[in-house]
Design an enzyme around this catalytic site. Structure first.
Site, PDB file in Angstrom:
ATOM      1  N   ASP A 185       0.949  -1.099  -0.211  1.00  0.00           N
ATOM      2  CA  ASP A 185      -0.021   0.194  -0.391  1.00  0.00           C
ATOM      3  C   ASP A 185       0.755   1.509  -0.120  1.00  0.00           C
ATOM      4  OD1 ASP A 185      -1.825   1.328  -0.173  1.00  0.00           O
ATOM      5  OD2 ASP A 185      -2.380   1.305   2.322  1.00  0.00           O
ATOM      6  N   ASN A 240       1.664   3.481  -2.594  1.00  0.00           N
ATOM      7  CA  ASN A 240       1.939   3.939  -3.675  1.00  0.00           C
ATOM      8  C   ASN A 240       1.283   5.331  -4.055  1.00  0.00           C
ATOM      9  OD1 ASN A 240       2.918   1.338  -4.142  1.00  0.00           O
ATOM     10  ND2 ASN A 240       1.718   0.356  -5.659  1.00  0.00           N
ATOM     11  N   GLY A 241      -0.051   5.565  -4.253  1.00  0.00           N
ATOM     12  CA  GLY A 241      -0.423   7.162  -4.503  1.00  0.00           C
ATOM     13  C   GLY A 241      -0.543   7.709  -3.882  1.00  0.00           C
ATOM     14  N   ARG A 244      -0.442   9.484 -10.028  1.00  0.00           N
ATOM     15  CA  ARG A 244      -0.304   7.974  -8.840  1.00  0.00           C
ATOM     16  C   ARG A 244      -0.178   7.444  -9.985  1.00  0.00           C
ATOM     17  NH1 ARG A 244      -3.944   7.558  -4.953  1.00  0.00           N
ATOM     18  NH2 ARG A 244      -4.738   5.452  -5.763  1.00  0.00           N
ATOM     19  N   HIS A 274       2.520   3.520  -8.762  1.00  0.00           N
ATOM     20  CA  HIS A 274       2.485   1.767  -9.077  1.00  0.00           C
ATOM     21  C   HIS A 274       3.948   1.269 -10.165  1.00  0.00           C
ATOM     22  CE1 HIS A 274      -1.171   2.433  -7.891  1.00  0.00           C
ATOM     23  NE2 HIS A 274      -2.024   2.892  -8.328  1.00  0.00           N
ATOM     24  N   ASN A 328     -10.666  -2.720  -6.844  1.00  0.00           N
ATOM     25  CA  ASN A 328      -9.356  -2.249  -6.796  1.00  0.00           C
ATOM     26  C   ASN A 328     -10.121  -1.386  -8.176  1.00  0.00           C
ATOM     27  OD1 ASN A 328      -6.425  -3.271  -5.949  1.00  0.00           O
ATOM     28  ND2 ASN A 328      -7.632  -1.226  -5.101  1.00  0.00           N
ATOM     29  N   ARG A 375      -5.369  -2.396   8.365  1.00  0.00           N
ATOM     30  CA  ARG A 375      -6.236  -2.950   8.043  1.00  0.00           C
ATOM     31  C   ARG A 375      -6.497  -4.008   7.194  1.00  0.00           C
ATOM     32  NH1 ARG A 375      -8.009   2.242   6.348  1.00  0.00           N
ATOM     33  NH2 ARG A 375      -7.213   1.665   4.456  1.00  0.00           N
ATOM     34  N   ILE A 376      -6.708  -5.224   7.201  1.00  0.00           N
ATOM     35  CA  ILE A 376      -6.422  -6.523   6.250  1.00  0.00           C
ATOM     36  C   ILE A 376      -7.048  -6.117   4.424  1.00  0.00           C
ATOM     37  CG2 ILE A 376      -7.022  -8.877   5.896  1.00  0.00           C
ATOM     38  CD1 ILE A 376      -5.270  -8.017   8.839  1.00  0.00           C
ATOM     39  N   SER A 377      -8.728  -5.549   5.051  1.00  0.00           N
ATOM     40  CA  SER A 377      -8.553  -5.003   3.396  1.00  0.00           C
ATOM     41  C   SER A 377      -8.736  -6.278   2.803  1.00  0.00           C
ATOM     42  CB  SER A 377      -7.673  -4.417   2.398  1.00  0.00           C
ATOM     43  OG  SER A 377      -7.280  -2.765   2.720  1.00  0.00           O
TER      44      SER A 377
HETATM   45  C1  FPP Z   1      -1.980   0.183  -3.456  1.00  0.00           C
HETATM   46  O1  FPP Z   1      -1.788   1.589  -3.039  1.00  0.00           O
HETATM   47  C2  FPP Z   1      -1.339  -0.400  -4.139  1.00  0.00           C
HETATM   48  C3  FPP Z   1      -2.134  -0.796  -5.261  1.00  0.00           C
HETATM   49  C4  FPP Z   1      -3.496  -1.122  -5.329  1.00  0.00           C
HETATM   50  C5  FPP Z   1      -1.899  -2.248  -6.769  1.00  0.00           C
HETATM   51  C6  FPP Z   1      -0.359  -2.041  -6.381  1.00  0.00           C
HETATM   52  C7  FPP Z   1       0.592  -2.797  -7.598  1.00  0.00           C
HETATM   53  C8  FPP Z   1       2.038  -2.611  -7.503  1.00  0.00           C
HETATM   54  C9  FPP Z   1       2.715  -2.702  -6.377  1.00  0.00           C
HETATM   55  C10 FPP Z   1       2.868  -3.079  -8.292  1.00  0.00           C
HETATM   56  C11 FPP Z   1       2.703  -4.683  -8.804  1.00  0.00           C
HETATM   57  C12 FPP Z   1       2.655  -5.207 -10.297  1.00  0.00           C
HETATM   58  C13 FPP Z   1       2.705  -5.798 -10.549  1.00  0.00           C
HETATM   59  C14 FPP Z   1       3.644  -7.100 -10.942  1.00  0.00           C
HETATM   60  C15 FPP Z   1       1.800  -6.941 -10.619  1.00  0.00           C
HETATM   61  P1  FPP Z   1      -2.606   3.106  -3.332  1.00  0.00           P
HETATM   62  O2  FPP Z   1      -2.463   3.398  -5.040  1.00  0.00           O
HETATM   63  O3  FPP Z   1      -4.466   2.950  -3.192  1.00  0.00           O
HETATM   64  O4  FPP Z   1      -1.589   3.416  -2.726  1.00  0.00           O
HETATM   65  P2  FPP Z   1      -1.962   5.184  -1.632  1.00  0.00           P
HETATM   66  O5  FPP Z   1      -3.256   4.168  -0.119  1.00  0.00           O
HETATM   67  O6  FPP Z   1      -1.352   6.293  -1.079  1.00  0.00           O
HETATM   68  O7  FPP Z   1      -3.434   5.519  -2.712  1.00  0.00           O
END
Ligand code: FPP
Length: 264
Positions: free
Chosen positions: A32, A34-35, A45, A49, A80, A209-211
């Site tokens: 979790d 990335n954004g 965002r 990723h 998602n 959280r476990i989500s």
């Molecule tokens: C949650 O962060 C992340 C995701 C929903 C996507 C996770 C995907 C990757 C790490 C890349 C995966 C790679 C492959 C090869 C499939 P968020 O976007 O919810 O972050 P935030 O809570 O900060 O907005």
């Protein structure tokens, strides 16, 4: 919440956990943040990723090097799809790029790719990338890199229940359902029975959280929540999470000699 000390290694071979104690054989990660990683840098965002994908490579290689048997990564949940279309499209493209670039290295590292989730609902190009990666690595005997892609634990449990009802009607199940039989029907049922339940679950980004992730399988997992956003979650952080796991007193509801607690 664990605020990691962000210890640095003095040299590449130093380990930030106790190398005389066992390390978890199955580690699951909710990747979790990335954004927020991208937002902090005034980037879109999807840049988060992309960086998150690079970190998957880094952590996969390191987990394999440490001798982890299964690494399960939550890459896309059944929830998602609610995200904006362009973000979903980007996330669906990531496995294509990831496997294109990384399969040769996975083969070199003897890592076997598995994917659990409702993959029939993924776009065709994503399905193809996943199928190719599974096929190309199927004879590898090292770590299993298990992606949860279009995965949701409640849906997984319901699918298992419905399948059991149908098998019972057709006389394929004749005995009472046990935990073992139930586990066979889950998406982790293809893993070795000793490896189905993660011993350690890590969630990055400060959320606790476990989500809807592996609800049945984490009944007795050790949980580690860290503040780092996934793209920043380093191999040092990974090793420190393992070190923390090693300090936990796992009793599985029983008692041990030194325990005066309630045994949970
Ligand atoms: C949650 O962060 C992340 C995701 C929903 C996507 C996770 C995907 C990757 C790490 C890349 C995966 C790679 C492959 C090869 C499939 P968020 O976007 O919810 O972050 P935030 O809570 O900060 O907005």
């Amino acid at each position: 919440m664990l605020n990691f000390l962000n210890k640095k290694k003095n040299n590449e071979n130093e380990q930030l956990f106790d190398c005389h104690k066992p390390i978890p054989q199955h580690i699951a990660i909710i990747m979790d943040g990335n954004g927020r990683w991208a937002k902090k840098r005034f980037m879109p965002r999807i840049a988060g990723h992309k960086e998150g994908m690079s970190n998957v490579k880094r952590i996969t290689k390191h987990a394999s090097k440490l001798g982890v048997k299964v690494l399960t990564l939550y890459a896309f949940s059944t929830e998602n799809w609610k995200r904006p279309n362009d973000e979903v499209d980007f996330l669906m493209r990531l496995p294509v790029d990831f496997f294109d670039e990384f399969v040769p290295e996975l083969i070199k590292e003897n890592v076997q790719v598995k994917v659990m989730g409702y993959t029939d609902y993924l776009p065709k190009h994503t399905q193809k990338a996943v199928e190719n990666a599974i096929e190309q690595t199927k004879n590898n005997t090292g770590m299993i890199l298990n992606f949860a892609l279009n995965y949701g634990s409640r849906a997984e449990i319901l699918t298992a229940v419905n399948q059991m009802i149908s098998d019972a009607k057709e006389n394929r199940i004749k005995e009472e359902i046990t935990e073992e039989i139930f586990s066979d029907y889950l998406m982790t049922g293809t893993l070795d029975p000793s490896l189905r339940d993660p011993e350690l679950l890590i969630r990055t980004s400060g959320e606790e959280r476990i989500s809807n992730f592996l609800l049945w399988q984490i009944a007795y997992s050790e949980l580690v929540f860290t503040n780092e956003f996934w793209p920043d979650f380093s191999i040092e952080n990974f090793e420190q999470a393992i070190g923390l796991f090693q300090t936990r007193n796992r009793r599985f509801g029983g008692l041990n000699e030194t325990s005066k607690g309630d045994g949970n």
